[in-house]
Design an enzyme around this catalytic site. Structure first.
Site, PDB file in Angstrom:
ATOM      1  N   THR A  66       0.839  -1.187   0.000  1.00  0.00           N
ATOM      2  CA  THR A  66       0.000   0.000   0.000  1.00  0.00           C
ATOM      3  C   THR A  66       0.873   1.234   0.000  1.00  0.00           C
ATOM      4  OG1 THR A  66      -1.740   1.101   1.256  1.00  0.00           O
ATOM      5  CG2 THR A  66      -0.044   0.052   2.527  1.00  0.00           C
ATOM      6  N   VAL A 117     -11.076  -7.103   3.549  1.00  0.00           N
ATOM      7  CA  VAL A 117     -10.548  -5.781   3.875  1.00  0.00           C
ATOM      8  C   VAL A 117      -9.416  -5.965   4.874  1.00  0.00           C
ATOM      9  CG1 VAL A 117     -11.017  -3.549   4.963  1.00  0.00           C
ATOM     10  CG2 VAL A 117     -12.720  -4.582   3.444  1.00  0.00           C
ATOM     11  N   GLY A 118      -8.299  -5.301   4.645  1.00  0.00           N
ATOM     12  CA  GLY A 118      -7.161  -5.407   5.547  1.00  0.00           C
ATOM     13  C   GLY A 118      -7.083  -4.254   6.514  1.00  0.00           C
ATOM     14  N   THR A 154       2.218  -1.081   6.443  1.00  0.00           N
ATOM     15  CA  THR A 154       2.111  -1.756   5.160  1.00  0.00           C
ATOM     16  C   THR A 154       2.472  -3.214   5.373  1.00  0.00           C
ATOM     17  OG1 THR A 154       2.790  -1.712   2.834  1.00  0.00           O
ATOM     18  CG2 THR A 154       4.491  -1.259   4.457  1.00  0.00           C
ATOM     19  N   GLY A 155       2.139  -4.041   4.395  1.00  0.00           N
ATOM     20  CA  GLY A 155       2.432  -5.460   4.532  1.00  0.00           C
ATOM     21  C   GLY A 155       1.175  -6.264   4.791  1.00  0.00           C
ATOM     22  N   GLY A 189      -1.902  -7.131   6.261  1.00  0.00           N
ATOM     23  CA  GLY A 189      -2.854  -6.372   7.052  1.00  0.00           C
ATOM     24  C   GLY A 189      -3.468  -7.130   8.204  1.00  0.00           C
TER      25      GLY A 189
END
Length: 333
Positions: free
Chosen positions: A195, A224-225, A246-247, A249
């Protein structure tokens, strides 16, 4: 003990605790000023404008920095900055050109926060490119914090956003190739599951943030993360600082990572120390940490920055005083 005496004694005890807390807010036994006084000092200091973001998205921080140089607000800067990647068809994790879910649909998530602590988010949105700007609209023009799915898309049209298909021909071909095996295993530091999160401090010393993503490539429909979830993908307190993640989630959500980092900075940790502790929380609680990546960036009110990740290979961009630098992150492994 009768009720009146109990209440009296409880009040005295509470007063003692409050006094103790007040004393802690001044100096400890060694005479050092503690975290409360440190935070107050930081909030009074105004660094030159700064923009930082996850990964090597130099165009995003350059755009945000351009606006900051013009005296624009931190919120304006982060929205414009992340839009650079939302509109970049070559970016497979954000906006138009993003990797679809298992059924071939591109859905986007985003959230924003302003210096006043207001926030807005949109989840699982189709056909809208600039979802960070849409999240801002939710924050500023509706009584809600989160809009999801079809409702968020319909609101976008009413707010003046144009409908635009997000699945490009290149991503469609890749998805059709993926369907032959349907092998689902996100690769560490390969941009199919990341992201762009951005934080900025403007000329008034105010902090704002934005986070926008398409989420995991070939995710389950409706997944959804952390990215659009306030406190996980993004959190800030204008008196302290902010953080973005990031990464993977799912792992960030379990520890409410960005909120944790801001609270650690509030208690006196530097952005670097706070990012490291947030990653340690994940690695201590999950023995599968070698199988996924999580990374954080953070910035405090003084303009100090930090970043940390599980695996090597993560970096962040930092714009300040017309310099746009890539900063390689330290890693747990």
């Amino acid at each position: 003990m009768d009720r009146r005496k109990f209440i009296h004694n409880t009040t005295l005890a509470g007063t003692g605790l409050a006094t103790g807390a007040t004393l802690l807010g001044c100096k400890n036994e060694s005479g050092k000023v503690d975290a409360f006084a440190k935070a107050e000092k930081q909030s009074a200091f105004k660094p030159s404008p700064i923009a930082i973001c996850t990964w090597n998205f130099s165009g995003a921080t350059a755009r945000a920095g351009e606006l900051l140089s013009q005296g624009k607000s931190a919120l304006d800067a982060v929205i414009a900055g992340v839009a650079v990647e939302e509109e970049n068809e070559e970016n497979s994790t954000v906006g138009i050109g993003a990797t679809p879910d298992r059924e071939g649909n591109v859905t986007l998530d985003a959230c924003v926060m302003n210096p006043a602590g207001d926030c807005g988010a949109v989840l699982a949105v189709e056909n809208i490119v600039n979802v960070a700007a849409l999240a801002r609209k939710v924050m500023e023009d509706t009584p809600h914090v989160i809009l999801a799915g079809r409702g968020a898309e319909e609101y976008a049209y009413k707010a003046g956003f144009k409908k635009q298909p997000l699945l490009t021909e290149q991503r469609k071909l890749e998805w059709e190739e993926w369907l032959k095996t349907s092998n689902y295993k996100p690769a560490i530091n390969v941009e199919n599951h990341d992201t762009i999160g951005m934080l900025a401090i403007d000329g008034d010393g105010d902090i704002a943030g934005a986070c926008t993503t398409s989420g995991l490539g070939y995710k389950m429909k409706g997944r959804v993360g952390d990215s659009p979830i306030i406190g996980s993908g993004l959190f800030l307190d204008n008196e302290v600082g902010g953080a973005v993640a990031t990464g993977m989630g799912e792992e960030v959500l379990k520890t409410v990572g960005s909120f944790l980092i801001v609270e650690l900075m509030r208690s006196g940790m530097s952005p670097q120390e706070a990012c490291e502790e947030a990653v340690y929380r994940i690695t201590r609680k999950n023995n599968r940490y070698k199988d996924f990546q999580v990374a954080y960036i953070a910035m405090n009110k003084s303009g100090d920055t930090g970043s940390f990740c599980i695996h090597k290979g993560f970096n962040m961009m930092k714009w300040q005083e017309n310099k746009n630098d890539v900063i390689e992150s330290k890693a747990f492994i």
